[in-house]
Motif scaffolding. Structure first.
Motif, PDB file in Angstrom:
ATOM      1  N   PRO A 176      55.499 -20.824  11.111  1.00 17.88           N
ATOM      2  CA  PRO A 176      56.425 -20.620  12.231  1.00 17.88           C
ATOM      3  C   PRO A 176      57.901 -20.721  11.855  1.00 17.88           C
ATOM      4  N   SER A 177      58.207 -21.332  10.710  1.00 18.65           N
ATOM      5  CA  SER A 177      59.618 -21.501  10.300  1.00 18.65           C
ATOM      6  C   SER A 177      60.230 -20.221   9.733  1.00 18.65           C
ATOM      7  N   VAL A 178      59.396 -19.225   9.425  1.00 17.24           N
ATOM      8  CA  VAL A 178      59.903 -17.992   8.813  1.00 17.24           C
ATOM      9  C   VAL A 178      60.302 -17.001   9.901  1.00 17.24           C
ATOM     10  N   ASP A 179      61.503 -16.431   9.764  1.00 21.42           N
ATOM     11  CA  ASP A 179      61.938 -15.379  10.687  1.00 21.42           C
ATOM     12  C   ASP A 179      62.416 -14.176   9.878  1.00 21.42           C
ATOM     13  N   TRP A 180      62.931 -13.163  10.584  1.00 19.54           N
ATOM     14  CA  TRP A 180      63.302 -11.923   9.896  1.00 19.54           C
ATOM     15  C   TRP A 180      64.524 -12.102   8.993  1.00 19.54           C
ATOM     16  N   ASP A 181      65.242 -13.203   9.140  1.00 19.35           N
ATOM     17  CA  ASP A 181      66.409 -13.440   8.278  1.00 19.35           C
ATOM     18  C   ASP A 181      66.038 -14.105   6.954  1.00 19.35           C
ATOM     19  N   ASN A 182      64.922 -14.855   6.944  1.00 19.60           N
ATOM     20  CA  ASN A 182      64.592 -15.584   5.706  1.00 19.60           C
ATOM     21  C   ASN A 182      63.233 -15.200   5.117  1.00 19.60           C
ATOM     22  N   ILE A 183      62.633 -14.124   5.620  1.00 16.05           N
ATOM     23  CA  ILE A 183      61.303 -13.743   5.140  1.00 16.05           C
ATOM     24  C   ILE A 183      61.351 -13.245   3.693  1.00 16.05           C
ATOM     25  N   ASN A 184      60.375 -13.672   2.909  1.00 16.77           N
ATOM     26  CA  ASN A 184      60.182 -13.164   1.546  1.00 16.77           C
ATOM     27  C   ASN A 184      58.711 -12.765   1.439  1.00 16.77           C
ATOM     28  N   TRP A 185      58.442 -11.467   1.578  1.00 21.50           N
ATOM     29  CA  TRP A 185      57.069 -10.977   1.646  1.00 21.50           C
ATOM     30  C   TRP A 185      56.252 -11.356   0.422  1.00 21.50           C
ATOM     31  N   SER A 186      56.891 -11.463  -0.728  1.00 21.02           N
ATOM     32  CA  SER A 186      56.139 -11.703  -1.969  1.00 21.02           C
ATOM     33  C   SER A 186      55.560 -13.105  -2.055  1.00 21.02           C
ATOM     34  N   THR A 187      55.953 -14.004  -1.142  1.00 23.76           N
ATOM     35  CA  THR A 187      55.451 -15.382  -1.206  1.00 23.76           C
ATOM     36  C   THR A 187      54.073 -15.550  -0.575  1.00 23.76           C
ATOM     37  N   ARG A 188      53.540 -14.506   0.041  1.00 26.62           N
ATOM     38  CA  ARG A 188      52.245 -14.624   0.700  1.00 26.62           C
ATOM     39  C   ARG A 188      51.300 -13.521   0.237  1.00 26.62           C
ATOM     40  N   LYS A 189      50.023 -13.872   0.176  1.00 26.83           N
ATOM     41  CA  LYS A 189      48.993 -12.899  -0.184  1.00 26.83           C
ATOM     42  C   LYS A 189      48.650 -12.054   1.041  1.00 26.83           C
ATOM     43  N   PRO A 190      48.185 -10.819   0.837  1.00 25.03           N
ATOM     44  CA  PRO A 190      47.715 -10.023   1.970  1.00 25.03           C
ATOM     45  C   PRO A 190      46.550 -10.718   2.673  1.00 25.03           C
ATOM     46  N   GLN A 191      46.562 -10.682   3.999  1.00 31.22           N
ATOM     47  CA  GLN A 191      45.482 -11.306   4.759  1.00 31.22           C
ATOM     48  C   GLN A 191      44.190 -10.516   4.578  1.00 31.22           C
ATOM     49  N   MET A 192      43.093 -11.219   4.362  1.00 28.48           N
ATOM     50  CA  MET A 192      41.798 -10.556   4.216  1.00 28.48           C
ATOM     51  C   MET A 192      40.829 -11.067   5.307  1.00 28.48           C
ATOM     52  N   ASP A 193      40.042 -12.093   5.041  1.00 35.55           N
ATOM     53  CA  ASP A 193      39.127 -12.617   6.064  1.00 35.55           C
ATOM     54  C   ASP A 193      39.891 -12.983   7.336  1.00 35.55           C
ATOM     55  N   PHE A 194      39.261 -12.742   8.491  1.00 30.81           N
ATOM     56  CA  PHE A 194      39.894 -13.234   9.710  1.00 30.81           C
ATOM     57  C   PHE A 194      39.312 -14.599  10.078  1.00 30.81           C
ATOM     58  N   PRO A 195      40.136 -15.462  10.692  1.00 28.07           N
ATOM     59  CA  PRO A 195      39.667 -16.805  11.058  1.00 28.07           C
ATOM     60  C   PRO A 195      38.728 -16.761  12.249  1.00 28.07           C
ATOM     61  N   VAL A 196      38.146 -17.917  12.558  1.00 24.34           N
ATOM     62  CA  VAL A 196      37.242 -18.014  13.697  1.00 24.34           C
ATOM     63  C   VAL A 196      38.023 -17.725  14.989  1.00 24.34           C
ATOM     64  N   GLN A 197      37.377 -16.967  15.884  1.00 21.54           N
ATOM     65  CA  GLN A 197      38.043 -16.447  17.080  1.00 21.54           C
ATOM     66  C   GLN A 197      37.078 -16.428  18.250  1.00 21.54           C
ATOM     67  N   SER A 198      37.576 -16.628  19.448  1.00 22.91           N
ATOM     68  CA  SER A 198      36.774 -16.389  20.648  1.00 22.91           C
ATOM     69  C   SER A 198      37.692 -16.033  21.792  1.00 22.91           C
ATOM     70  N   SER A 209      44.267 -19.215  18.659  1.00 26.94           N
ATOM     71  CA  SER A 209      44.364 -20.448  19.446  1.00 26.94           C
ATOM     72  C   SER A 209      43.326 -20.431  20.572  1.00 26.94           C
ATOM     73  N   TRP A 210      43.063 -21.609  21.132  1.00 25.96           N
ATOM     74  CA  TRP A 210      42.125 -21.688  22.251  1.00 25.96           C
ATOM     75  C   TRP A 210      42.457 -20.594  23.262  1.00 25.96           C
ATOM     76  N   HIS A 211      41.429 -19.907  23.753  1.00 24.59           N
ATOM     77  CA  HIS A 211      41.693 -18.885  24.765  1.00 24.59           C
ATOM     78  C   HIS A 211      41.657 -19.522  26.150  1.00 24.59           C
ATOM     79  N   ARG A 212      42.715 -19.294  26.904  1.00 28.57           N
ATOM     80  CA  ARG A 212      42.897 -19.948  28.200  1.00 28.57           C
ATOM     81  C   ARG A 212      43.003 -18.898  29.308  1.00 28.57           C
ATOM     82  N   VAL A 213      42.319 -19.162  30.425  1.00 28.96           N
ATOM     83  CA  VAL A 213      42.381 -18.290  31.594  1.00 28.96           C
ATOM     84  C   VAL A 213      42.640 -19.166  32.826  1.00 28.96           C
ATOM     85  N   GLN A 214      43.603 -18.769  33.610  1.00 29.25           N
ATOM     86  CA  GLN A 214      43.894 -19.494  34.852  1.00 29.25           C
ATOM     87  C   GLN A 214      43.009 -18.946  35.975  1.00 29.25           C
TER      88      GLN A 214
END
Length: 393
Positions: free
Chosen positions: A246-268, A380-385
């Motif tokens: 969350p600390s990274v924004d468009w002013d300080n992003i360095n794309w080379s510091t992260r690997k391409p996303q592959m597996d997706f996390p658990v979701q519901s 994140s937890w899925h919430r419905v009002q």
């Protein structure tokens, strides 16, 4: 590409189902109503989310269409559809999910960049085609290889699709050779979806299906396969679909510091209710989907009717009438599970769902903790009002 062309404009787009919610018209990006997802374990091609980066390619001569396989290999070759269909055909039930699924909820925390998906940039289909491991064996790459004799360690898929992010060049992505040559990874060159030929929106005549991995790696409208030493250097591998803190924004992003996303996390997600839903007090059936990447089954889905203070375990199923066991061979390990539970709701409240996979990974509680500037992987937890009215309803 012989037999297939990528148009430069949107004048020849295919027809689409009228119930789709259009998030972007050109290129066309759309999702079904969330309630449609839980009407069937297998999502129909019409109601499967549409994720595109440019105009939909057109096939004008299927017999001339072929896929070239080249790069760091000893025996480059071209394969026609008849060559691919001569290989053993496999069917794999696999859920595809856009990395941007549920982005709209993340953007409520802080602005993000990308298509505004609700909870339906996901679908489950039975894909039919040849295993990529068998295709690569045709050009001399043995199964379970992690490198070719010439030093190829990654398999790059290049599309006929042209997109502005590649300056008018083709969409492309890659996976490790070790995954591509592993028959148990079930990576397909698919020509069927739910027993029918792929339609144009979903990659006709041939696409890649990489189960358990974000949809961006399952390249549609396949043009060529390249064996390369490093990961694909295309835009969508190097400057998109990466997870930043969350600390990274468009002013300080360095794309080379992260690997391409592959597996997706658990979701519901809860699909039986909209975000603010008026109901009568009493019994209420809550249902939705849960899925985890990497072939990890869903061990549990918990539902709360008091905003997360107390929880009930939901029933999970894939095929109606057949008990779902997360790591059992009878279960579809690459596919989602549907869940349902009947709850008592006496007053207006927040209903919440969270899933746990077989590795005990659990969805994070707060979207703020996983916010990222591209708005990907909102798990994140899925919430419905729900708003409860009484007898005058």
């Amino acid at each position: 590409m012989p037999g297939v062309k990528g148009p430069s404009d949107y004048s020849k787009e295919p027809p689409r189902h009228p119930c789709l919610k259009i998030n972007s018209k050109e290129p066309f990006n759309a999702e079904p109503p969330r309630s449609a997802l839980i009407s069937s374990y297998v999502t129909s091609a019409d109601l499967f989310y549409k994720r595109n980066h440019g105009p939909i390619p057109i096939v004008d001569d299927l017999e001339r269409y072929c896929v070239s396989i080249s790069g760091l290999i000893e025996n480059p070759n071209e394969l026609f559809m008849k060559d691919i269909k001569m290989l053993s055909k496999y069917t794999v039930a696999a859920t595809l999910q856009c990395a941007g699924n549920r982005r709209t909820a993340m953007s409520k925390t802080r602005k993000v960049k990308g298509v505004g998906w609700d909870v339906s940039a996901v679908g489950n289909a039975v894909w039919g085609g040849a295993k990529l491991a068998d295709v690569l064996e045709l050009v001399g790459i043995p199964k379970l290889s992690s490198t070719t004799q010439s030093g190829g360690k990654h398999v790059e898929f290049v599309s006929i699709d042209k997109c502005k992010e590649e300056n008018g060049g083709p969409y492309k992505a890659s996976i490790p050779l070790s995954q591509a040559t592993n028959p148990l990874a079930d990576v397909l060159l698919a020509y069927e979806m739910n027993g029918e030929p792929l339609n144009r929106d979903h990659g006709y005549p041939l696409r890649v299906i990489v189960p358990g991995v974000i949809g961006a790696r399952s390249v549609k409208w396949l043009d060529s396969i390249n064996l390369i030493a490093e990961e694909c250097q295309g835009f969508f591998m190097q400057k998109d679909y990466k997870m930043f803190p969350p600390s990274v924004d468009w002013d300080n992003i360095n794309w080379s510091t992260r690997k391409p996303q592959m597996d997706f996390p658990v979701q519901s997600a809860i699909c039986s209710l909209e975000d603010v839903h008026a109901i009568k007090p009493g019994k209420l059936k809550v249902s939705g989907y849960a899925v985890a990447g990497g072939g990890r089954g869903i061990e549990r889905v918990d539902v709360s009717v008091d905003g997360g203070k107390t929880w009930m375990e939901a029933l999970r199923y894939q095929k109606i009438g057949i008990p779902y066991i997360a790591d059992d061979p009878s279960s579809d390990k690459w596919a989602w599970v549907l869940f349902e539970v009947t709850v008592d709701v006496a007053h207006s409240t927040e209903i919440v769902a969270k899933a746990v996979d077989i590795a005990a990974n659990v969805q994070p509680e707060k979207v703020e903790d996983i916010w990222n500037l591209r708005g990907i992987l909102n798990t994140s937890w899925h919430r419905v009002q729900v708003r409860v009215g009484h007898s005058n309803m």
